[in-house]
Write an enzyme that holds these catalytic residues in place. Structure first.
Site, PDB file in Angstrom:
ATOM      1  N   GLU A 172     -42.842   0.382 -41.392  1.00 17.39           N
ATOM      2  CA  GLU A 172     -42.958   1.633 -40.949  1.00 17.39           C
ATOM      3  C   GLU A 172     -41.773   1.816 -39.868  1.00 17.39           C
ATOM      4  O   GLU A 172     -41.202   0.888 -39.182  1.00 17.39           O
ATOM      5  CB  GLU A 172     -44.246   1.735 -39.984  1.00 17.39           C
ATOM      6  CG  GLU A 172     -44.574   3.132 -39.570  1.00 17.39           C
ATOM      7  CD  GLU A 172     -45.898   3.443 -39.067  1.00 17.39           C
ATOM      8  OE1 GLU A 172     -46.865   2.944 -39.703  1.00 17.39           O
ATOM      9  OE2 GLU A 172     -46.354   4.371 -38.387  1.00 17.39           O
ATOM     10  N   ARG A 173     -41.145   2.853 -39.791  1.00 13.26           N
ATOM     11  CA  ARG A 173     -39.813   3.152 -39.279  1.00 13.26           C
ATOM     12  C   ARG A 173     -38.801   2.093 -39.511  1.00 13.26           C
ATOM     13  O   ARG A 173     -37.868   1.756 -38.459  1.00 13.26           O
ATOM     14  CB  ARG A 173     -40.300   3.233 -37.814  1.00 13.26           C
ATOM     15  CG  ARG A 173     -41.225   4.301 -37.543  1.00 13.26           C
ATOM     16  CD  ARG A 173     -41.183   5.729 -37.802  1.00 13.26           C
ATOM     17  NE  ARG A 173     -42.217   6.443 -37.609  1.00 13.26           N
ATOM     18  CZ  ARG A 173     -42.131   7.706 -38.301  1.00 13.26           C
ATOM     19  NH1 ARG A 173     -41.420   8.184 -38.994  1.00 13.26           N
ATOM     20  NH2 ARG A 173     -43.376   8.396 -37.994  1.00 13.26           N
ATOM     21  N   LYS A 295     -53.444  -1.602 -31.563  1.00 11.84           N
ATOM     22  CA  LYS A 295     -53.593  -0.334 -31.663  1.00 11.84           C
ATOM     23  C   LYS A 295     -54.851   0.515 -31.831  1.00 11.84           C
ATOM     24  O   LYS A 295     -55.167   0.258 -32.925  1.00 11.84           O
ATOM     25  CB  LYS A 295     -52.329   0.376 -32.589  1.00 11.84           C
ATOM     26  CG  LYS A 295     -52.148   1.901 -32.477  1.00 11.84           C
ATOM     27  CD  LYS A 295     -51.044   2.122 -33.541  1.00 11.84           C
ATOM     28  CE  LYS A 295     -50.968   3.719 -33.488  1.00 11.84           C
ATOM     29  NZ  LYS A 295     -49.666   4.194 -34.366  1.00 11.84           N
ATOM     30  N   GLU A 299     -53.545   7.890 -32.706  1.00  7.49           N
ATOM     31  CA  GLU A 299     -52.871   8.329 -33.938  1.00  7.49           C
ATOM     32  C   GLU A 299     -53.908   8.203 -35.118  1.00  7.49           C
ATOM     33  O   GLU A 299     -53.718   7.260 -36.215  1.00  7.49           O
ATOM     34  CB  GLU A 299     -51.484   7.826 -34.188  1.00  7.49           C
ATOM     35  CG  GLU A 299     -50.500   8.280 -33.125  1.00  7.49           C
ATOM     36  CD  GLU A 299     -49.158   7.958 -33.297  1.00  7.49           C
ATOM     37  OE1 GLU A 299     -48.848   6.946 -34.017  1.00  7.49           O
ATOM     38  OE2 GLU A 299     -48.116   8.469 -32.931  1.00  7.49           O
ATOM     39  N   ARG A 332     -52.083  -1.974 -26.681  1.00  5.74           N
ATOM     40  CA  ARG A 332     -51.221  -0.977 -26.516  1.00  5.74           C
ATOM     41  C   ARG A 332     -51.746   0.294 -25.765  1.00  5.74           C
ATOM     42  O   ARG A 332     -52.785   0.633 -26.036  1.00  5.74           O
ATOM     43  CB  ARG A 332     -50.633  -0.611 -27.853  1.00  5.74           C
ATOM     44  CG  ARG A 332     -49.994  -1.765 -28.496  1.00  5.74           C
ATOM     45  CD  ARG A 332     -49.266  -1.468 -29.978  1.00  5.74           C
ATOM     46  NE  ARG A 332     -47.961  -0.598 -29.688  1.00  5.74           N
ATOM     47  CZ  ARG A 332     -47.629   0.536 -30.480  1.00  5.74           C
ATOM     48  NH1 ARG A 332     -48.722   1.005 -31.024  1.00  5.74           N
ATOM     49  NH2 ARG A 332     -46.695   1.072 -30.360  1.00  5.74           N
ATOM     50  N   ARG A 349     -49.182  15.384 -23.320  1.00  5.79           N
ATOM     51  CA  ARG A 349     -48.962  14.020 -23.944  1.00  5.79           C
ATOM     52  C   ARG A 349     -48.593  12.986 -22.819  1.00  5.79           C
ATOM     53  O   ARG A 349     -48.796  11.908 -22.707  1.00  5.79           O
ATOM     54  CB  ARG A 349     -47.977  14.035 -25.012  1.00  5.79           C
ATOM     55  CG  ARG A 349     -48.045  12.735 -25.761  1.00  5.79           C
ATOM     56  CD  ARG A 349     -47.376  12.894 -27.171  1.00  5.79           C
ATOM     57  NE  ARG A 349     -46.982  11.743 -27.640  1.00  5.79           N
ATOM     58  CZ  ARG A 349     -46.347  11.549 -28.868  1.00  5.79           C
ATOM     59  NH1 ARG A 349     -46.077  12.788 -29.557  1.00  5.79           N
ATOM     60  NH2 ARG A 349     -45.964  10.489 -29.505  1.00  5.79           N
ATOM     61  N   LYS A 373     -45.141   1.553 -23.625  1.00  4.47           N
ATOM     62  CA  LYS A 373     -44.017   2.296 -24.073  1.00  4.47           C
ATOM     63  C   LYS A 373     -42.960   2.345 -23.036  1.00  4.47           C
ATOM     64  O   LYS A 373     -43.487   2.867 -21.762  1.00  4.47           O
ATOM     65  CB  LYS A 373     -43.899   3.427 -25.048  1.00  4.47           C
ATOM     66  CG  LYS A 373     -44.541   2.994 -26.381  1.00  4.47           C
ATOM     67  CD  LYS A 373     -44.334   4.045 -27.498  1.00  4.47           C
ATOM     68  CE  LYS A 373     -44.990   3.644 -28.772  1.00  4.47           C
ATOM     69  NZ  LYS A 373     -44.742   4.509 -29.826  1.00  4.47           N
ATOM     70  N   ASP A 378     -42.448   8.803 -26.414  1.00  2.00           N
ATOM     71  CA  ASP A 378     -42.492   7.989 -27.563  1.00  2.00           C
ATOM     72  C   ASP A 378     -40.834   7.662 -28.041  1.00  2.00           C
ATOM     73  O   ASP A 378     -40.263   8.355 -28.985  1.00  2.00           O
ATOM     74  CB  ASP A 378     -43.042   8.828 -28.749  1.00  2.00           C
ATOM     75  CG  ASP A 378     -43.174   7.679 -30.046  1.00  2.00           C
ATOM     76  OD1 ASP A 378     -42.785   6.590 -29.799  1.00  2.00           O
ATOM     77  OD2 ASP A 378     -43.528   8.350 -31.039  1.00  2.00           O
ATOM     78  N   GLU A 406     -35.851   4.761 -34.198  1.00  2.00           N
ATOM     79  CA  GLU A 406     -36.477   6.010 -35.051  1.00  2.00           C
ATOM     80  C   GLU A 406     -36.099   7.306 -34.576  1.00  2.00           C
ATOM     81  O   GLU A 406     -35.900   8.260 -35.594  1.00  2.00           O
ATOM     82  CB  GLU A 406     -37.868   5.677 -34.619  1.00  2.00           C
ATOM     83  CG  GLU A 406     -38.963   6.982 -35.059  1.00  2.00           C
ATOM     84  CD  GLU A 406     -40.300   6.723 -34.830  1.00  2.00           C
ATOM     85  OE1 GLU A 406     -40.832   5.572 -34.050  1.00  2.00           O
ATOM     86  OE2 GLU A 406     -41.077   7.502 -35.025  1.00  2.00           O
ATOM     87  N   TRP A 554     -48.868  18.689 -33.980  1.00  2.38           N
ATOM     88  CA  TRP A 554     -48.821  17.267 -32.895  1.00  2.38           C
ATOM     89  C   TRP A 554     -48.484  17.661 -31.427  1.00  2.38           C
ATOM     90  O   TRP A 554     -48.743  16.680 -30.887  1.00  2.38           O
ATOM     91  CB  TRP A 554     -47.596  16.362 -33.569  1.00  2.38           C
ATOM     92  CG  TRP A 554     -48.170  15.740 -34.811  1.00  2.38           C
ATOM     93  CD1 TRP A 554     -48.233  16.152 -36.214  1.00  2.38           C
ATOM     94  CD2 TRP A 554     -48.711  14.379 -34.901  1.00  2.38           C
ATOM     95  NE1 TRP A 554     -48.717  15.212 -37.073  1.00  2.38           N
ATOM     96  CE2 TRP A 554     -48.952  14.149 -36.245  1.00  2.38           C
ATOM     97  CE3 TRP A 554     -48.714  13.287 -34.121  1.00  2.38           C
ATOM     98  CZ2 TRP A 554     -49.635  12.941 -36.609  1.00  2.38           C
ATOM     99  CZ3 TRP A 554     -49.023  12.081 -34.401  1.00  2.38           C
ATOM    100  CH2 TRP A 554     -49.619  11.753 -35.985  1.00  2.38           C
TER     101      TRP A 554
END
Ligand code: GCW
Length: 692
Positions: A172-173, A295, A299, A332, A349, A373, A378, A406, A554
């Site tokens: 992923e990514r 996580k 999402e 996380r 967000r 993070k 993000d 990313e 989103w």
């Protein structure tokens, strides 16, 4: 594989300066070592021997008694088991007594002429490992050893890499090819590459790895069962030899999916017992297993919210299961509502992690660490530091960076991220007044936390050069070095990496370092102006699409219209996000006058005519930076090609291709962004340049 691409910064290029090579060979020809059966120290000595064979054409002999007149002595300081700290005697420079932690090392040179010796003392086998890699860095960058007297300890306890690798072999990514761990739903059969990865990680001092994606799919959910644990134990063994502890990402709903329990409610006794039994089984296979990365409720991943429980309930349940074995839960904080309605201006967000987690401060068990993070959104090109840092004074905190690019060009564009990370680490939160920098929160010193550290999403894959773009190797290298010591400079790290990777030609070093240091500002200038972010293509996150997310479900917005742009996050008229910071940061961000230009549009909605501190209007800033950025990207290509004849053809070609693509793509970014804002605002470019 043996190519220069593959060797990354462990090139161990032959040292052509004969005098220097002779000095090194004399000192390292004989290794006097009593390694007390330490596998890690033995791996270090093996690395040293291979490196010496390659750089000096000698293979050091190993003896337990001093015979040669000059030699390299390696010691593990005896009582390294005792709490990891130990007095190791008088500093030879007279600087007093120095305490050496289990991961620390001391490297000193004594004597002269034929009676020289080099002594490496490790606080444990790991200390020896880090000391050897330090020594090899000195050799590869042709540094003198005479008079050497250094003691180093890692500043951060947890120095972790998170793989976002899936069992199907995808990452992923991931922008560097397939996973080195998995293919077609199984573990890869040849683990040589994993071993080399472990060497790379250890060489920069990293000591922990989670080997599967935080989005845990069907097969990976079963990694914690007897079906997979024997194989994972073999992987753990490879990493263990390089001082790296293995962790797994887990699926919070595992009891329900694979445990035969009708629920995953963290307060349900059967569920709790299931996790305890699972932990027991894991530790039967891997006695030094690190713990879980989680996580949850993020999402669409399962989590405690489904059962009306909170994140402390969820994390503590897992912590209780791991506690008897010394394991950790890395939980996380990337929790937000990803289905925001644009009409609802109060949902933000950026606020989410703070709003979810600060009320839980003090409720987490000792072996829970919250992983946050770096920014509240993000991993954007530019965003402020997450206000969660420092806001939870009774909770272990881990900072999460993303080495994978990313949102920063996906390893097709060069973007050296160490300067960005340093800004985060040096940011003063004022949590305990002046001097409460993020680095002091995540090293645990500010609030005296038991566990803390820094993690990052890896950028490697099966590509021969590991990272897709060869220059992206500098980010993996730089992450390790910076986490070892956040006070290292971004330039210093770039220079180290360049010397180790490309050699010590001074022109080459200057050119490559210059490119790296310019790369993040350049990328920022032709992509996202003034901290606004999110003007990238939805889902792929590559290439411009100004309204892609603006008009998607989103919910991450820049609110650009014909009159202005930016997100009002002030207290009086906006989402109130600015109030999540300690003063004076809160007031600075809240004020249109004081807010720094580079974050203006993150915090404020302004008309295009708003005049920045630079004296330019917002619209003119957008045009100028995009024109300049695209030109600067072309400049990177030009700088690199000036190295033809100096860099080997493999790497020269590889990097040239990427930089040429970047230069083209930067023009595309420039044109899409400029034309969008020109047509929205109707304001022409003051310099009359071409805007479509
Ligand atoms: O930025 C988002 C990424 C997702 C990722 C998520 C996360 C692993 O686009 O791909 O999922 O962050 O950090 O969990």
């Amino acid at each position: 594989m043996n190519s220069t691409l593959y060797q990354a910064w462990l090139q161990y290029a032959p040292i052509k300066d004969e005098e220097l090579a002779a000095v090194y060979s004399r000192l390292l020809g004989t290794v006097v070592a009593d390694l007390q059966q330490s596998r890690v120290a033995n791996a270090a000595i093996q690395e040293l021997r291979n490196a010496c064979r390659s750089m000096l054409g000698i293979v050091p002999s190993i003896t337990s008694e001093v015979r040669a007149s000059s030699y390299f002595e390696v010691r593990i300081h005896a009582a390294d088991a005792e709490e990891g700290t130990e007095e190791i005697g008088e500093d030879s420079m007279g600087a007093g007594r120095v305490r050496l932690g289990a991961e620390g090392f001391r490297l000193e040179h004594r004597g002269h002429g034929q009676q020289e010796k080099l002594i490496l003392t490790g606080g444990s086998g790991k200390g020896v490992l880090y000391g050897v890699f330090h020594l090899l860095r000195l050799l590869a960058s042709h540094q003198p050893l005479t008079g050497l007297n250094i003691t180093e300890q890692p500043v951060n306890g947890l120095r972790m890499i998170n793989q976002w690798d899936n069992a199907d072999g995808s990452v992923e990514r991931g922008y560097s090819g397939h996973s080195i761990f998995y293919e077609n739903g199984r573990f890869t059969e040849n683990w040589d590459r994993v071993r080399d990865y472990a060497r790379l990680l250890a060489s920069v001092g990293l000591n922990a790895i989670s080997i599967n994606n935080v989005n845990v799919h069907e097969i990976e959910t079963k990694f914690i069962t007897a079906e997979y644990l024997p194989t994972i134990a073999q992987l753990a063994d490879i990493f263990r030899e390089y001082g790296i502890t293995l962790y797994l990402s887990i699926n919070f709903a595992a009891p329900l999916h694979i445990g035969g329990v009708p629920t995953s409610d963290p307060l349900n006794e059967e569920v709790r017992q299931w996790w305890k039994d699972t932990a027991d089984e894991i530790y039967d296979h891997i006695p030094d297993f690190g713990g879980f990365v989680v996580k949850a409720d993020s999402e669409h991943r399962p989590g405690p919210f489904a059962y009306g429980r909170d994140h402390a309930d969820g994390a503590n349940m897992l912590a209780e299961a791991l506690e008897p074995h010394g394991g950790l839960v890395i939980w996380r904080c990337f929790v937000y509502n990803c289905m925001q309605d644009w009409r609802d201006r109060s949902t933000d967000r950026a606020r989410a992690a703070y709003d979810h987690f600060t009320p839980l401060d003090g409720r987490f068990k000792d072996n829970v660490l919250l992983q946050i993070k770096n920014g509240p959104m993000d991993f954007q090109v530019r965003e402020p530091v997450s206000p969660l840092f420092g806001s939870m004074k009774e909770t272990n905190q881990v900072l999460e960076f993303q080495i994978a690019q990313e949102y920063t060009g996906q390893q097709r564009h060069v973007c050296y991220l160490v300067p960005q990370w340093k800004e985060v680490l040096d940011f003063d939160t004022y949590a305990n007044g002046t001097g409460s920098e993020v680095k002091k929160i995540v090293d645990g010193s500010l609030h005296g936390m038991k566990y803390s550290g820094i993690a990052a999403v890896s950028n490697i894959g099966k590509d021969e050069n590991w990272t897709g773009h060869t220059l992206a190797q500098a980010n993996l290298y730089g992450f390790g070095r910076l986490v070892w010591n956040p006070d290292m400079s971004a330039e210093g790290i770039a220079e180290e990496w360049t010397r180790l990777t490309f050699g010590n030609d001074e022109t080459e070093v200057a050119v490559v370092c210059g490119m790296l240091m310019r790369s993040w500002p350049i990328y920022e200038s032709y992509t996202s102006p003034l901290g606004v972010g999110w003007m990238i293509t939805p889902h792929t996150h590559y290439g411009p699409d100004v309204d892609g997310y603006e008009y998607s479900r989103w919910g991450t917005y820049h609110f650009a219209d014909r009159d202005g742009i930016g997100v009002d996050r002030t207290v009086a008229t906006g989402t109130g996000y600015t109030a999540q910071y300690f003063e004076p940061n809160a007031a600075r961000y809240d004020s249109l006058e004081d807010c720094p230009d580079e974050l203006l549009l993150f915090f404020h909605h302004v008309p295009y005519s708003h005049v920045l501190k630079s004296g330019k209007t917002v619209i003119q800033h957008i045009y100028d930076t995009h024109f300049e950025g695209a030109e600067a990207a072309a400049g990177l290509l030009k700088a690199w090609t000036s190295l033809a004849g100096k860099v080997d053809l493999e790497r020269l070609t590889q990097v040239t291709e990427r930089l040429a693509d970047q230069a083209e793509h930067a023009k595309h970014w420039r044109d899409v962004i400029n034309t969008y804002f020109y047509r929205k605002s109707g304001v022409p470019d003051a310099q009359g340049r071409t805007i479509y």
